[in-house]
Every structure is written in C-alpha cells, then in structure tokens.
Design a protein around this motif. Structure first.
Motif, short mmCIF file in Angstrom:
data_model
loop_
_atom_site.label_atom_id
_atom_site.label_comp_id
_atom_site.label_asym_id
_atom_site.label_seq_id
_atom_site.Cartn_x
_atom_site.Cartn_y
_atom_site.Cartn_z
N ALA A 115 -7.64 103.28 -43.02
CA ALA A 115 -6.87 102.67 -44.39
C ALA A 115 -5.65 101.73 -43.39
N GLN A 116 -5.10 102.43 -42.69
CA GLN A 116 -4.00 101.60 -41.77
C GLN A 116 -4.65 100.62 -41.16
N VAL A 117 -5.80 100.65 -40.49
CA VAL A 117 -6.07 99.34 -39.74
C VAL A 117 -6.67 98.35 -40.73
N ALA A 118 -7.00 98.61 -42.11
CA ALA A 118 -7.08 97.72 -43.04
C ALA A 118 -6.01 97.00 -43.78
N GLU A 119 -4.83 97.90 -43.76
CA GLU A 119 -3.58 97.23 -43.94
C GLU A 119 -2.98 96.56 -42.95
N ALA A 120 -3.15 96.85 -41.73
CA ALA A 120 -2.64 95.92 -40.47
C ALA A 120 -3.33 94.60 -40.46
N LYS A 121 -4.61 94.59 -40.89
CA LYS A 121 -5.31 93.48 -41.05
C LYS A 121 -5.00 92.46 -41.74
#
Length: 331
Positions: free
Chosen positions: A69-75
């Motif tokens: 989820a943190q990767v998706a947010e950062a993207k």
C-alpha cells in the motif's frame, strides 16, 4: 632365517578416517516466528526444493500488504509531482511562472522518486521475509536430525532440521604433514571399511595444519555405488617409500635394548660352533607380524626368530629350523 639385505621398500600405511557426506546442512529460517508445520521426520528422503517446515505468517503477510500500500501511495504522489513539474515547465515557457516554482516542482519529483524507491525496498524486504517463512530443502538428501516441532518459537538461523546429501560421500583423514603434502588431487588410494575395500581419489589436501598433532587433513572422494554409511569408521592406505638398507624379521625376533631401543639376536658360525651375537637395530617399518629393520649385519649370520630371551650374547648354541628358514636356539 638367513639375513637377506634389501635397499628400501614400498609399503601401504593405514590411517584412520571417517566417512562423511559431501554436503551437510543445518536448515533454519531467516526470520523468527512460531513453527506451524514440520513436514519431515528423521530418516526421511527429501527432494531438492521440497517443503521442510513453515512458520506462522499472519503478521508478515500483513506487513507485506502494508508495504504494498505504501508503494501504491508513493506512486500516486510521484504522478502528482511529475504532472505539476510538467505544468510549471509549460508555464515557464510562456513566462507565466517563476523559475523558483519550476525548481520547487523538480525537487518534489526527486523527493517522490526517492520515497517510491524506499517504499519498494520495504516491499521487497517484506516479501522476502514472507518467503522465508517456508523452509525448503537445498538439495536432495536424508534428514538425520529434527530440532523443532509444531508450536515451537524458532529464532532466526536456528537449525530446524539437519540434512546430508544423498549418494555423495567422502572420507576425511588426518595424516602427518609430509605424507599429506606428498599427495596430489586425483591420486588413487585404497579405502578400507570393515571387510570391504574401495578405490578412492584424493579430492583435496586442506592447507591448514594442526599445531598440536602436526597433521593435515585430506579429503578422498568415494565411488557413488559404494555401499557405505555416513559416519562409518574407515582406514585410508597410502603407499610410502621406506628408505635405507635393511632386512625383514618376525616381530618375535625383536628384543629390548639399551635406552628403550630394539635389537635382534643372530647366530654366527665360528670355530666353537654357532655363537649368539646381539645386533642393535632401528625399526624402519613394522606390521602386525614382522618388522623391517636396519643394523650392522654380517654375511652368514642367521636371525633367531624366537626364544631370544633364553640365550645371551657370546653363548654357543645349537639351532633348529622352524617355519622354513627361521631358527630357534637350543642352549
């Protein structure tokens, strides 16, 4: 027996060895956790890649989902930053914004990329931890120890099971340094296990030397079809040259001499008859029933094969032949 000198000899000397598997592995998890399943027992044969054990993975699975989820947010945030940079760059081309605004937008993109890279690294680590909750066999082999059960709390890198590789055995022996260093990889040696004899080849000579025993370890590969068990005691026969002129005598011919040395007694033909003479000798090699010795020998003497304790040097004796060419004194 009549003295018959020879110049040196070649002998097989045996050294104790132990049979080991070429590969032995203590398998443990890379992460800590509670054991949820152990799929093997002692004595089981397992194939490479087979599941050995599992850990409870609920928390690590949750950590992996959070990292994803943190990767998706950062993207998503990076997409916003890049869109803003494109807009500010276009405005700047029309002189509708300041250079400071473009610089700020570019800095935000760089920050967003770094944040995405960090989030991706966290996801990769969480995924690796999740994969590490499954313990697999690194090679095909035999389970020889099981150190954990379901419900145990396993620490990271603590052994769960111990395996040895199937079919690949080697013998290890400690040899005197000069003997070990005279061997070359590929040299053929005989390996004795119980009443069986196998032909092996020197795999390597370890460069380290035991300071206490002044010995070096050699590793001998064993044929794949050899019916030998791991952990079995064995002997390795090494052909060695024994230099120096000497004679073979029965071990029963050896008597104690001064300062813990050895001697043999011989009878020599003189005018008075057969006379006993003691000859100090150096034992160059010995086996269970005979010894190769050097000393000051004369032509027509014969070795007293047994009964030397019954006569003294200078004594005149009669002799009788036993076992072919050996003699025993008759005082």
């Amino acid at each position: 027996m009549v003295i018959s000198l020879q110049e040196g000899l070649k002998v097989d000397r045996r050294y104790p060895a132990i049979i080991r598997a070429e590969q032995t592995a203590e398998l443990g998890f890379e992460v800590a956790g509670r054991v949820s399943m152990v799929a093997v027992e002692i004595g089981d044969q397992v194939r490479k890649g087979a599941v050995i054990a599992r850990l409870q993975a609920d928390r690590l699975r949750a950590a992996s989902n959070e990292a994803r989820a943190q990767v998706a947010e950062a993207k998503a945030l990076l997409d916003q930053y890049e869109a803003e940079l494109a807009r500010q760059t276009q405005l700047r081309s029309r002189d509708a914004t300041s250079g400071r605004a473009v610089d700020d937008a570019h800095a935000n993109v760089l920050t967003g990329r770094a944040r995405l890279k960090s989030a991706q690294a966290s996801l990769d680590l969480a995924a690796a931890d999740l994969r590490d909750t499954v313990l697999r066999a690194p090679f095909s082999g035999l389970v020889i120890e099981r150190q954990a059960s379901v419900g145990d709390l396993a620490q990271a890198q603590t052994p769960i099971v111990t395996m040895i590789e199937s079919g690949s055995l080697e013998a290890r022996a400690s040899l005197p340094v000069d003997v070990a260093r005279a061997l070359r990889p590929g040299s053929s040696v005989n390996l004795f296990v119980d009443d069986l004899v196998f032909s092996g080849r020197v795999k390597s000579v370890l460069p380290t030397v035991s300071d206490a025993a002044q010995s070096a370890t050699i590793i001998v590969s064993i044929p794949q079809n050899a019916s030998i068990s791991e952990g079995k005691a064995a002997e390795i026969a090494i052909e060695q040259s024994v230099s120096g002129e000497g004679i073979w005598v029965p071990v029963t011919a050896l008597v104690s001499d001064l300062k813990g040395l050895f001697a043999i007694q011989v009878v020599e033909e003189r005018e008075a008859g057969w006379v006993v003479r003691r000859v100090p000798v150096e034992v160059l090699y010995s086996s269970s029933d005979r010894a190769y010795v050097s000393g000051s020998f004369k032509g027509q003497a014969e070795v007293i094969a047994g009964g030397s304790h019954r006569v003294l040097p200078g004594q005149v004796v009669e002799t009788k032949r036993v076992a072919g060419r050996s003699v025993e004194p008759t005082p």
